[in-house]
Design a protein around this motif. Structure first.
Motif, PDB file in Angstrom:
ATOM      1  N   ARG A  14     -18.680 -26.666   6.345  1.00  0.00           N
ATOM      2  CA  ARG A  14     -19.309 -25.559   7.088  1.00  0.00           C
ATOM      3  C   ARG A  14     -19.825 -26.031   8.451  1.00  0.00           C
ATOM      4  NH1 ARG A  14     -22.960 -23.268   2.007  1.00  0.00           N
ATOM      5  NH2 ARG A  14     -21.344 -23.599   0.421  1.00  0.00           N
ATOM      6  N   GLY A  15     -19.194 -27.059   8.991  1.00  0.00           N
ATOM      7  CA  GLY A  15     -19.632 -27.664  10.243  1.00  0.00           C
ATOM      8  C   GLY A  15     -20.583 -28.811   9.965  1.00  0.00           C
ATOM      9  N   ALA A  16     -21.305 -29.250  10.984  1.00  0.00           N
ATOM     10  CA  ALA A  16     -22.345 -30.264  10.781  1.00  0.00           C
ATOM     11  C   ALA A  16     -23.573 -29.541  10.240  1.00  0.00           C
ATOM     12  CB  ALA A  16     -22.656 -30.971  12.094  1.00  0.00           C
ATOM     13  N   PRO A  21     -27.295 -24.554  11.735  1.00  0.00           N
ATOM     14  CA  PRO A  21     -26.959 -23.506  10.761  1.00  0.00           C
ATOM     15  C   PRO A  21     -25.461 -23.471  10.457  1.00  0.00           C
ATOM     16  CG  PRO A  21     -28.549 -22.664  12.337  1.00  0.00           C
ATOM     17  CD  PRO A  21     -28.144 -24.022  12.833  1.00  0.00           C
ATOM     18  N   GLU A  22     -25.144 -23.407   9.175  1.00  0.00           N
ATOM     19  CA  GLU A  22     -23.755 -23.459   8.714  1.00  0.00           C
ATOM     20  C   GLU A  22     -22.904 -22.333   9.278  1.00  0.00           C
ATOM     21  OE1 GLU A  22     -23.684 -21.162   4.484  1.00  0.00           O
ATOM     22  OE2 GLU A  22     -24.847 -23.022   4.509  1.00  0.00           O
ATOM     23  N   HIS A  23     -21.620 -22.633   9.431  1.00  0.00           N
ATOM     24  CA  HIS A  23     -20.634 -21.652   9.874  1.00  0.00           C
ATOM     25  C   HIS A  23     -20.897 -21.090  11.267  1.00  0.00           C
ATOM     26  CE1 HIS A  23     -19.503 -20.998   5.431  1.00  0.00           C
ATOM     27  NE2 HIS A  23     -18.420 -21.448   6.024  1.00  0.00           N
ATOM     28  N   THR A  24     -21.682 -21.784  12.070  1.00  0.00           N
ATOM     29  CA  THR A  24     -21.878 -21.352  13.458  1.00  0.00           C
ATOM     30  C   THR A  24     -20.985 -22.185  14.364  1.00  0.00           C
ATOM     31  OG1 THR A  24     -23.736 -22.882  13.785  1.00  0.00           O
ATOM     32  CG2 THR A  24     -24.266 -20.635  13.062  1.00  0.00           C
ATOM     33  N   LEU A  25     -20.646 -21.624  15.506  1.00  0.00           N
ATOM     34  CA  LEU A  25     -19.794 -22.337  16.453  1.00  0.00           C
ATOM     35  C   LEU A  25     -20.435 -23.658  16.858  1.00  0.00           C
ATOM     36  CD1 LEU A  25     -17.163 -22.128  18.083  1.00  0.00           C
ATOM     37  CD2 LEU A  25     -18.497 -21.068  19.917  1.00  0.00           C
ATOM     38  N   ALA A  26     -21.745 -23.665  17.051  1.00  0.00           N
ATOM     39  CA  ALA A  26     -22.437 -24.896  17.450  1.00  0.00           C
ATOM     40  C   ALA A  26     -22.312 -25.973  16.369  1.00  0.00           C
ATOM     41  CB  ALA A  26     -23.911 -24.598  17.732  1.00  0.00           C
ATOM     42  N   ALA A  27     -22.382 -25.584  15.107  1.00  0.00           N
ATOM     43  CA  ALA A  27     -22.263 -26.556  14.015  1.00  0.00           C
ATOM     44  C   ALA A  27     -20.871 -27.176  13.987  1.00  0.00           C
ATOM     45  CB  ALA A  27     -22.573 -25.884  12.682  1.00  0.00           C
ATOM     46  N   TYR A  28     -19.852 -26.379  14.260  1.00  0.00           N
ATOM     47  CA  TYR A  28     -18.489 -26.908  14.270  1.00  0.00           C
ATOM     48  C   TYR A  28     -18.241 -27.765  15.509  1.00  0.00           C
ATOM     49  CZ  TYR A  28     -17.254 -24.035  10.258  1.00  0.00           C
ATOM     50  OH  TYR A  28     -17.179 -23.486   8.983  1.00  0.00           O
ATOM     51  N   GLU A  29     -18.768 -27.362  16.646  1.00  0.00           N
ATOM     52  CA  GLU A  29     -18.607 -28.175  17.852  1.00  0.00           C
ATOM     53  C   GLU A  29     -19.282 -29.532  17.683  1.00  0.00           C
ATOM     54  OE1 GLU A  29     -18.307 -24.688  21.284  1.00  0.00           O
ATOM     55  OE2 GLU A  29     -20.270 -25.486  20.705  1.00  0.00           O
ATOM     56  N   LEU A  30     -20.457 -29.542  17.069  1.00  0.00           N
ATOM     57  CA  LEU A  30     -21.150 -30.805  16.828  1.00  0.00           C
ATOM     58  C   LEU A  30     -20.350 -31.693  15.880  1.00  0.00           C
ATOM     59  CD1 LEU A  30     -23.642 -32.557  17.274  1.00  0.00           C
ATOM     60  CD2 LEU A  30     -24.755 -31.367  15.367  1.00  0.00           C
ATOM     61  N   ALA A  31     -19.734 -31.100  14.866  1.00  0.00           N
ATOM     62  CA  ALA A  31     -18.918 -31.866  13.925  1.00  0.00           C
ATOM     63  C   ALA A  31     -17.727 -32.514  14.631  1.00  0.00           C
ATOM     64  CB  ALA A  31     -18.436 -30.959  12.799  1.00  0.00           C
ATOM     65  N   ASP A 243     -21.839 -32.557   4.558  1.00  0.00           N
ATOM     66  CA  ASP A 243     -22.707 -31.858   5.505  1.00  0.00           C
ATOM     67  C   ASP A 243     -23.095 -32.765   6.673  1.00  0.00           C
ATOM     68  OD1 ASP A 243     -22.716 -29.661   3.766  1.00  0.00           O
ATOM     69  OD2 ASP A 243     -24.498 -30.387   2.707  1.00  0.00           O
ATOM     70  N   HIS A 244     -22.789 -34.072   6.552  1.00  0.00           N
ATOM     71  CA  HIS A 244     -23.178 -35.080   7.541  1.00  0.00           C
ATOM     72  C   HIS A 244     -21.934 -35.789   8.084  1.00  0.00           C
ATOM     73  CE1 HIS A 244     -27.496 -35.002   6.322  1.00  0.00           C
ATOM     74  NE2 HIS A 244     -27.002 -34.784   5.119  1.00  0.00           N
ATOM     75  N   PRO A 245     -21.061 -35.116   8.830  1.00  0.00           N
ATOM     76  CA  PRO A 245     -19.809 -35.760   9.246  1.00  0.00           C
ATOM     77  C   PRO A 245     -20.003 -37.003  10.098  1.00  0.00           C
ATOM     78  CG  PRO A 245     -20.138 -33.663  10.391  1.00  0.00           C
ATOM     79  CD  PRO A 245     -21.148 -33.721   9.299  1.00  0.00           C
ATOM     80  N   GLY A 246     -20.937 -36.971  11.037  1.00  0.00           N
ATOM     81  CA  GLY A 246     -21.148 -38.137  11.890  1.00  0.00           C
ATOM     82  C   GLY A 246     -21.645 -39.334  11.106  1.00  0.00           C
ATOM     83  N   ARG A 247     -22.636 -39.127  10.258  1.00  0.00           N
ATOM     84  CA  ARG A 247     -23.180 -40.218   9.455  1.00  0.00           C
ATOM     85  C   ARG A 247     -22.126 -40.766   8.499  1.00  0.00           C
ATOM     86  NH1 ARG A 247     -28.104 -38.777   5.604  1.00  0.00           N
ATOM     87  NH2 ARG A 247     -26.450 -38.217   4.151  1.00  0.00           N
ATOM     88  N   THR A 248     -21.330 -39.871   7.917  1.00  0.00           N
ATOM     89  CA  THR A 248     -20.315 -40.298   6.966  1.00  0.00           C
ATOM     90  C   THR A 248     -19.221 -41.106   7.663  1.00  0.00           C
ATOM     91  OG1 THR A 248     -20.765 -38.371   5.589  1.00  0.00           O
ATOM     92  CG2 THR A 248     -18.654 -39.476   5.253  1.00  0.00           C
TER      93      THR A 248
END
Length: 255
Positions: A14-16, A21-31, A243-248
């Motif tokens: 659902r993004g980062a 907040p999940e499923h928001t454009l900002a969450a996906y851009e951050l991911a 939920d933590h793509p960068g950390r993972t």
């Protein structure tokens, strides 16, 4: 989707969603900025036939409104705030998310689309997903490995519908061990991968080898704890949703 000896690919669930907040454009851009290899979304149909990226049947948990997604139009959903008070966000359509994935030039990224069932619209959900993938020219990949989209569901019938209409499109049959440890469910619908929860994987670590022996990849969800990330890497899981793509990504790089 195929397994190999490299570290698992990381899918932003659902993004980062641990940070925004999940499923928001900002969450996906951050991911994407964090290096995610794939993005995961849930899709539901609005009353007027649009696919939107939302997990729940209602908008209550993730917005400032109330009501069933299936009883609201896209315009009504767009009147709601799915972000925060200081960073408002509109509902995200599947088309908008596909555009983000295809426009991301740093590296090829896969989009993992989960169709939710049971829903009042039944098979129309899969039909609409396929129509949207066709609109963007990604419904008929040259091979499963090179596909930019993957369709997933807990419903075997949904996977059967996708495989019948788009045989080269990768599919993941989600569910717990009783559903597919023997492989019969995944075999009957032609799923190219199985999708156990991380809890199931802890209880049945042999599942990855069994899936590989049947020619299937493994997609594991939702892998947030460092010990579980390491377990997935040791077992040879192909894709891990987190939920933590960068950390993972960092944990896998340091392993």
């Amino acid at each position: 989707m195929s397994g190999d000896n490299r570290a698992p690919f990381v899918v932003a669930h659902r993004g980062a969603s641990a940070l925004l907040p999940e499923h928001t454009l900002a969450a996906y851009e951050l991911a994407l900025e964090a290096g995610a290899d794939g993005l995961e979304c849930d899709v539901r149909l609005t009353r007027d036939g649009y696919l939107v990226c939302l997990h729940d049947r209602t908008v209550d948990r993730m917005s400032n409104g109330t009501g069933l997604v299936s009883e609201m139009t896209l315009d009504e959903l767009r009147d709601l705030n799915f972000g925060t008070a200081d960073r408002p966000a509109s509902v995200l359509t599947l088309g908008e998310l596909i555009t983000l994935v295809l426009d991301w030039r740093s590296r090829p990224t896969k989009l993992f689309i989960e169709t939710k069932h049971p829903v009042r619209y039944g098979a129309l959900v899969e039909n609409k997903v396929l129509a949207e993938l066709h609109r963007f020219g990604i419904a008929t990949p040259a091979s499963a490995d090179h596909s930019r989209a993957v369709v997933m569901s807990f419903a075997a019938t949904a996977m059967w519908r996708i495989r019948r209409s788009a045989p080269l499109l990768p599919t993941v049959l989600l569910g717990e061990s009783s559903r597919y440890l023997g492989g019969s469910a995944a075999t009957s619908v032609g799923a190219t991968a199985v999708g156990p929860s991380v809890r199931t994987l802890r209880d049945h670590p042999d599942l990855v080898d069994k899936a590989a022996a049947a020619g299937r990849a493994t997609y594991c969800w939702t892998v947030n704890e460092p010990a579980d990330v390491r377990l997935c890497a040791e077992l040879g899981v192909s894709w891990i949703a987190t939920d933590h793509p960068g950390r993972t990504k960092g944990l896998l790089a340091a392993a």
